[in-house]
Scaffold this motif. Sequence first.
Motif, PDB file in Angstrom:
ATOM      1  N   GLY A 100      18.963   3.729  -5.597  1.00 29.74           N
ATOM      2  CA  GLY A 100      19.567   4.420  -4.468  1.00 29.74           C
ATOM      3  C   GLY A 100      18.903   5.750  -4.159  1.00 29.74           C
ATOM      4  N   SER A 101      18.019   6.204  -5.036  1.00 27.37           N
ATOM      5  CA  SER A 101      17.358   7.484  -4.785  1.00 27.37           C
ATOM      6  C   SER A 101      16.125   7.276  -3.907  1.00 27.37           C
ATOM      7  N   SER A 102      15.524   8.371  -3.503  1.00 26.11           N
ATOM      8  CA  SER A 102      14.269   8.269  -2.762  1.00 26.11           C
ATOM      9  C   SER A 102      13.355   9.413  -3.188  1.00 26.11           C
ATOM     10  N   VAL A 103      12.048   9.223  -3.003  1.00 19.45           N
ATOM     11  CA  VAL A 103      11.069  10.272  -3.340  1.00 19.45           C
ATOM     12  C   VAL A 103      10.191  10.517  -2.129  1.00 19.45           C
ATOM     13  N   GLU A 104       9.896  11.801  -1.907  1.00 20.61           N
ATOM     14  CA  GLU A 104       8.973  12.173  -0.830  1.00 20.61           C
ATOM     15  C   GLU A 104       7.558  11.971  -1.349  1.00 20.61           C
ATOM     16  N   VAL A 105       6.785  11.098  -0.718  1.00 24.69           N
ATOM     17  CA  VAL A 105       5.407  10.861  -1.169  1.00 24.69           C
ATOM     18  C   VAL A 105       4.478  10.737   0.028  1.00 24.69           C
TER      19      VAL A 105
ATOM     20  N   MET B 116      12.840  -0.491  -9.191  1.00 24.06           N
ATOM     21  CA  MET B 116      11.958  -1.122  -8.220  1.00 24.06           C
ATOM     22  C   MET B 116      11.893  -0.269  -6.963  1.00 24.06           C
ATOM     23  N   VAL B 117      10.742  -0.304  -6.321  1.00 22.42           N
ATOM     24  CA  VAL B 117      10.622   0.350  -5.018  1.00 22.42           C
ATOM     25  C   VAL B 117      11.134  -0.649  -3.992  1.00 22.42           C
ATOM     26  N   THR B 118      12.129  -0.253  -3.232  1.00 20.40           N
ATOM     27  CA  THR B 118      12.734  -1.195  -2.289  1.00 20.40           C
ATOM     28  C   THR B 118      12.195  -1.034  -0.874  1.00 20.40           C
ATOM     29  N   GLY B 119      11.601   0.123  -0.574  1.00 20.42           N
ATOM     30  CA  GLY B 119      11.066   0.276   0.771  1.00 20.42           C
ATOM     31  C   GLY B 119      10.164   1.501   0.879  1.00 20.42           C
ATOM     32  N   LEU B 120       9.201   1.422   1.797  1.00 23.97           N
ATOM     33  CA  LEU B 120       8.333   2.559   2.089  1.00 23.97           C
ATOM     34  C   LEU B 120       8.612   2.963   3.525  1.00 23.97           C
ATOM     35  N   GLU B 121       8.734   4.271   3.740  1.00 23.26           N
ATOM     36  CA  GLU B 121       9.124   4.739   5.063  1.00 23.26           C
ATOM     37  C   GLU B 121       8.052   5.668   5.613  1.00 23.26           C
ATOM     38  N   GLY B 122       7.714   5.483   6.885  1.00 22.09           N
ATOM     39  CA  GLY B 122       6.705   6.325   7.500  1.00 22.09           C
ATOM     40  C   GLY B 122       7.307   7.265   8.534  1.00 22.09           C
ATOM     41  N   ASP B 123       6.495   8.220   9.001  1.00 18.72           N
ATOM     42  CA  ASP B 123       6.955   9.083  10.089  1.00 18.72           C
ATOM     43  C   ASP B 123       6.549   8.446  11.425  1.00 18.72           C
ATOM     44  N   SER B 124       6.775   9.163  12.506  1.00 13.71           N
ATOM     45  CA  SER B 124       6.518   8.571  13.821  1.00 13.71           C
ATOM     46  C   SER B 124       5.034   8.298  14.037  1.00 13.71           C
ATOM     47  N   ALA B 125       4.171   8.995  13.292  1.00 16.24           N
ATOM     48  CA  ALA B 125       2.739   8.764  13.449  1.00 16.24           C
ATOM     49  C   ALA B 125       2.233   7.659  12.517  1.00 16.24           C
ATOM     50  N   GLY B 126       3.160   7.016  11.792  1.00 19.51           N
ATOM     51  CA  GLY B 126       2.746   5.918  10.919  1.00 19.51           C
ATOM     52  C   GLY B 126       2.197   6.381   9.593  1.00 19.51           C
TER      53      GLY B 126
ATOM     54  N   LEU C  86       2.838   7.526   5.684  1.00 21.63           N
ATOM     55  CA  LEU C  86       3.829   7.368   4.621  1.00 21.63           C
ATOM     56  C   LEU C  86       4.498   8.708   4.324  1.00 21.63           C
ATOM     57  N   ARG C  87       5.815   8.692   4.238  1.00 23.95           N
ATOM     58  CA  ARG C  87       6.544   9.923   3.963  1.00 23.95           C
ATOM     59  C   ARG C  87       7.476   9.823   2.765  1.00 23.95           C
ATOM     60  N   ARG C  88       8.055   8.613   2.556  1.00 29.93           N
ATOM     61  CA  ARG C  88       9.150   8.527   1.587  1.00 29.93           C
ATOM     62  C   ARG C  88       9.172   7.117   1.013  1.00 29.93           C
TER      63      ARG C  88
END
Lengths: 464, 78
Positions: free
Chosen positions: A238-243, A218-228, A230-232
């Motif tokens: 427990g892993s993450s992907v750069e997207v 499952m995807v547990t979270g989407l993370e953005g950069d300071s400009a909003g 999507l980055r990861r």
Amino acid sequence: MSVDGSLDRLRREGHIVIVGASLAGLRAAETLRDEGFTGALTIVGDEPHEPYDRPPLSKQVLLGRVPADHTTLPRRREVDAQWRLGVAATGLDMAAKRVHLADGAAVEYDRLLITTGVRARPWPHELEADLDGVFVLRTSDDAAGLHHRLSAGPRRVLVIGAGFTGSEIASACRERGLDVTVAERGSAPLVGALGGVVGEVAATLQREAGVDLRCGIMVTGLEGDSAGRLRRAHLSDGSSVEVEVAVVCLGATRNTEWLASSGLGAGPRGIACDAGCRAFDVRGIVTDDVFVAGDVARSPHPLFGYQFLSLEHWGNAVEQAETAAHNMISSSTDRRPHVWTPSFWSAQFGMNIKSVGVPPMADEIIVTQGSLAERRFTAVYGYQGRVIAAVTFDQAKWLEFYQQQIERAAPFPPEFTTVDRRPEGMHPVPAGFPDPSLPSHGPTVTLSGHSPSDRRISFTPLSA
Amino acid sequence: MRLVVDLNRCQGYAQCAFLAPEAFTMHGDEALMYDPQPDDAQRGNVLRAAQACPVKAITVEGMNGAPAAEKAGASHVG
Ligand SMILES: Cc1cc2nc3c(=O)[nH]c(=O)nc-3n(C[C@H](O)[C@H](O)[C@H](O)COP(=O)(O)OP(=O)(O)OC[C@H]3O[C@@H](n4cnc5c(N)ncnc54)[C@H](O)[C@@H]3O)c2cc1C
Ligand code: SF4
């Protein structure tokens, strides 16, 4: 005035309102006119566009072969309607026979047809859903936006959910040469719709095409950069992907909120109707003047134990719309039941996938023609000793035969010999559907029990 | 011009792709991909393809004498 007289008057000068201006709404309008309805027709749609076709959005459009605004549906005839596009219906007053609109106006009807369909379920975390690069795919505007972003060549695309839409998007990305990761909670792509045996074939197809497929994740979270942007994406292992792009393909929600206080039997699972497409009210009593069709409807099917089926199928929207329209302007003895055998297609990874019947109802599966390993096969699904569904991968020509088997409730496993039957097709094996009590996205057919209404009515027995 | 193909009906035998290759192409062995809005210059070919389809899966606007493109502008009239 006699009942027949009033039907005549309805056909001649009545007012019919259709809410939902898409595939089902348009085909219903055409059928009304074809069958001689000469009264006033109003079609209300919240999208600003004329009715357009959605299946190409995840196929031709994402491949860049067809612009997103080029899928407007052809008219089968003139419908001579008053179109209210770009305006949502916000409420229904069944006693006054009136539909309220977002612009403050109201339209009165003699007969109402509801074809408000479904919308894509958004990413549940609102701030994350708002990140630049997070998409859903349901409308032509969604497709235009996603296509635009894919054309910019993102380093990696994440597809969340490997139902049909998700798998088709992943396929288009690979064909465009984009790196793509697919995260699927189930054990394989398409597992909710077609089961684990066929799902394994879909998984092989994806991996061979270069998809980074991760199942049971499952995807547990989407993370953005300071400009909003999507980055990861963070995953449950427990892993993450750069997207840079994520497409949320977690199934659909029925557009019924506008009916919340109307007294109609409408809820998150759709609007319950009888086989004649007449909607039930919350008391479980069928209405005379409110009809439903398409993705938003759920109706009982005699071939499948009279279970209420919700079908997110193009063919169902067309057929049910035609039946609803016919019944709206016919006397009760001339009405027809909607007993269409569920069918759909999908194109992905160069493969033509077709299904007939209700695979998720099955307990067993047998490959009657071709072979799974060659990705060219016909698989037949059985439920309690009868044929309930069939799926073909690049063998569409056999499907009609199996449709007849389903409609005749033929015994399972099939007793006949077929051309190109292989050793693997001699014995049925478990079909491998996930536990139906677990939420699954992308089954495209939902069995929703026998109850006419999702909503409870309070019942207060008279005290003695 | 606008068209739609009922892909439940389509058998993938590709007759249409021979007759109007600009509008209909096969994707893989069996999957049909079509242009829902081909150029009007294709009209003759597309109509021939629709006629030739053995399962009558192709609907072209205006095919049966119905007037093409009755505009559904966003009307705000009551
Ligand atoms: C990307 C994609 C790919 C698909 N591919 C396939 C495929 O390969 N094979 C297949 O069989 N099916 C496919 N489908 C499913 C198919 O498109 C649907 O079954 C079909 O569109 C259903 O038509 P409908 O008219 O019932 O509902 P919809 O098309 O959902 O239309 C409902 C309309 O009502 C509008 N509406 C909602 N609420 C209101 C309101 N309150 N007031 C006014 N208007 C409202 C909506 O905005 C929408 O325009 C696909 C769908 C999508 C999104
Ligand atoms: S001719 Fe008809 S059946 Fe054959 S591929 Fe074209 S649309 Fe499908």
